[in-house]
Design a protein around this motif. Structure first.
Motif: not given
Length: 533
Positions: A10-11, A18-19, A39-40, A69-71
């Motif tokens: 997650l870092l 990607r979702s 970020g997250l 972002a990746f989601a």
């Protein structure tokens, strides 16, 4: 449902798949270093610092991220100490809210995960994301692709592969148990078994799988009078399905599973009440679990020999149906007074248990939706386990605990079988109203003196009722774990001692002649049976 395993961090979101929706599982003790507050991870840390969320089991928080972002949507799920139950409950609830959406789902463990945790997460997502559509073209939803991530994903490959095999096996079991009886006849179950064996051998140099289907003529030749007595009330032809998997030296004794395959149970002449009778399509859930086990074996291919026996037929009322008071002769030669035709499951199982002797098995486990009495005793949380063989019972209990497919061992005192006495046959097919699940097991026990045996009554665990009506796929996880455990660590199970002799042992590398069956004594009258037979 297609699952993919991915190392996740997650870092480092650039490495993440990607979702549309990301479910983040966090255990107690999750920390973010001050220098990594972007970020997250930073968002999670701020939510924790402000007291808006914590990793405690059951805690949940939805986040929305920028488009790059990746989601596009993130849901934090607390799983406490990471117990299987906490993971299962957190994911099941979240996924059930998403199955109506056509989403790309990712499930990431924020910390290193164990093999068991990865497998549990997969089963939870797969179970909650299942949508039955075979006879319902209007059904919508269902997850198509799921990414399972963990920082140490490569160390969890074993759990991931086992999870995929379990999902395949449970999915097959659920699918066929859910199908209406006119779409899941004994003939169709036979075709499924043949397809499992064919697919298991396809692309492999050695033919490890074998399927044999016995029709009425062959069953009659074998003398399976109890099985025939149940089947003759229906116009649907019976099938006796014999599946074999050879993962070890063929001289090694196999582990055998017998699944009750009543594809519809009207109760026969002792007909059931109309309310809820539609659920009797689930009365072949024991058979479905054996088919599911072999589907999982097709993927896992463990070093052990396994036999699956499925007596499949319908139990229907007609002019040819067996009547209360009829006396039938089982394959073992023991006669049975049929006091209630709705106690039919034990009649088809007893002939299958006798047939199992020819394999000189390591042990035999039968699986059946046998008695409503077991539902009253244990509800839908645990299956009932009945066995006089402590070593085998302990192996099953261990498999149940490890797979979180729970069971509970019930007493098997000889006194519970006294109600099976009959004035007109070696035994009656039912005893009194009390302790009906145990007396049903005591009936089956009379056909198992040749090998170590256990009985699983899954009447309460095979399907859910009410708004969530549908098959659960249990106890496929328990059965698979039992097979894998015995493949990895062969054990000895004590054989029943012949009268006047000493007990012997049988393990995965030994064979021998079955112990002689002890003839049953003459008996007296029984009473009403549980609704599931």
């Amino acid at each position: 449902m297609n699952f993919q395993l991915s190392p996740s961090d997650l870092l480092a979101p650039s490495k993440a798949v990607r979702s549309d929706v990301l479910l983040v599982l966090l255990r107690d003790g999750y920390e973010v270093l001050p220098e990594r507050m972007a970020g997250l991870p930073g968002t999670i840390a701020r939510a924790m610092q402000c007291g808006h969320w914590s990793p405690a089991a059951g805690k949940r928080l939805s986040l929305y991220l920028p488009d790059d972002a990746f989601a596009s949507r993130v849901i934090l799920l607390g799983i406490g100490q990471g117990k299987q139950q906490d993971i299962r409950e957190a994911l099941s609830k979240a996924v059930k809210e998403l199955v109506s959406e056509d989403v790309r789902l990712a499930v990431y463990f924020a910390q290193d995960a164990t093999i068991d945790q990865v497998r549990t997460a997969m089963l939870a997502v797969g179970g909650a994301g299942y949508v039955y559509s075979n006879t319902k073209p209007s059904a919508k939803g269902g997850l198509k692709k799921v990414v399972i991530g963990a920082p140490n994903a490569n160390d969890c490959r074993t759990g991931f592969e086992e999870g995929r095999a379990l999902l395949a096996g449970m999915g097959l079991a659920r699918e066929w148990a859910n199908r209406p009886a006119n779409h899941a006849t004994p003939t169709l179950l036979g075709k499924v078994a043949e397809e499992i064996a064919r697919s298991g051998n396809e692309g492999h140099g050695d033919a490890r799988f074998k399927c044999e289907l016995l029709d009425e003529a062959k069953v009659r030749k074998l003398g399976m009078g109890a099985f025939l007595a149940v089947a003759k009330g229906s116009s649907e032809p019976l099938r006796f399905i014999v599946l074999q998997y050879h993962g070890a030296d063929r001289k090694q004794a196999p582990l055998a599973f017998v699944g009750k395959g009543i594809t519809f149970d009207s109760g026969g002449i002792s007909i059931k009440p109309g309310a809820g009778m539609d659920e009797m399509k689930f009365d072949m859930s024991g058979a479905a679990s054996v088919l599911g086990l072999f589907e999982a074996l097709r993927h896992l291919r463990p070093a052990i020999n396994v036999v699956g026996l499925i007596p499949a037929c319908e139990n229907m009322p007609s002019g040819e149906a067996t009547k209360p008071g009829d006396v039938i002769t089982s394959m073992s030669g023991q006669t049975i007074e049929v006091l209630n035709t709705d106690a039919e499951g034990r009649l088809i199982l007893c002939d299958a248990l006798t047939y199992a002797e020819r394999f000189k098995p390591l042990a035999v486990v039968d699986i059946a939706t046998l008695t409503g009495n077991c539902v009253m005793a244990l509800g839908n949380l645990r299956s009932g386990l009945f066995s006089q063989h402590d070593e085998l019972a302990r192996a099953i209990e261990q498999a149940a605990d490890e797979s979180a497919d729970l069971c509970w061992r019930m007493p098997m005192d000889d006194a519970y079988g006294k109600g099976l006495k009959s004035n007109f046959a070696d035994m009656a097919n039912i005893a009194g109203r009390t302790a009906g699940a145990i007396s049903a097991a005591k009936f089956l026990e009379r056909y198992t003196s040749a090998y170590p045996w256990a009985h699983l009554d899954i009447a309460g665990t095979a399907w859910d009722e009410g708004a969530a009506k549908g098959a659960t796929g249990r106890p496929v996880p328990l059965l698979v774990r039992l097979v894998l455990n015995l493949a990895k660590t062969p054990v000895q199970f004590a054989l029943p001692a012949p009268e006047g002799g000493k007990a012997t042992a049988r393990d995965t590398g030994k064979t021998g002649k079955p112990a002689a069956r002890k003839p049953a004594a003459a008996k007296g009258k029984g009473a009403a049976a549980g609704k599931r037979g």
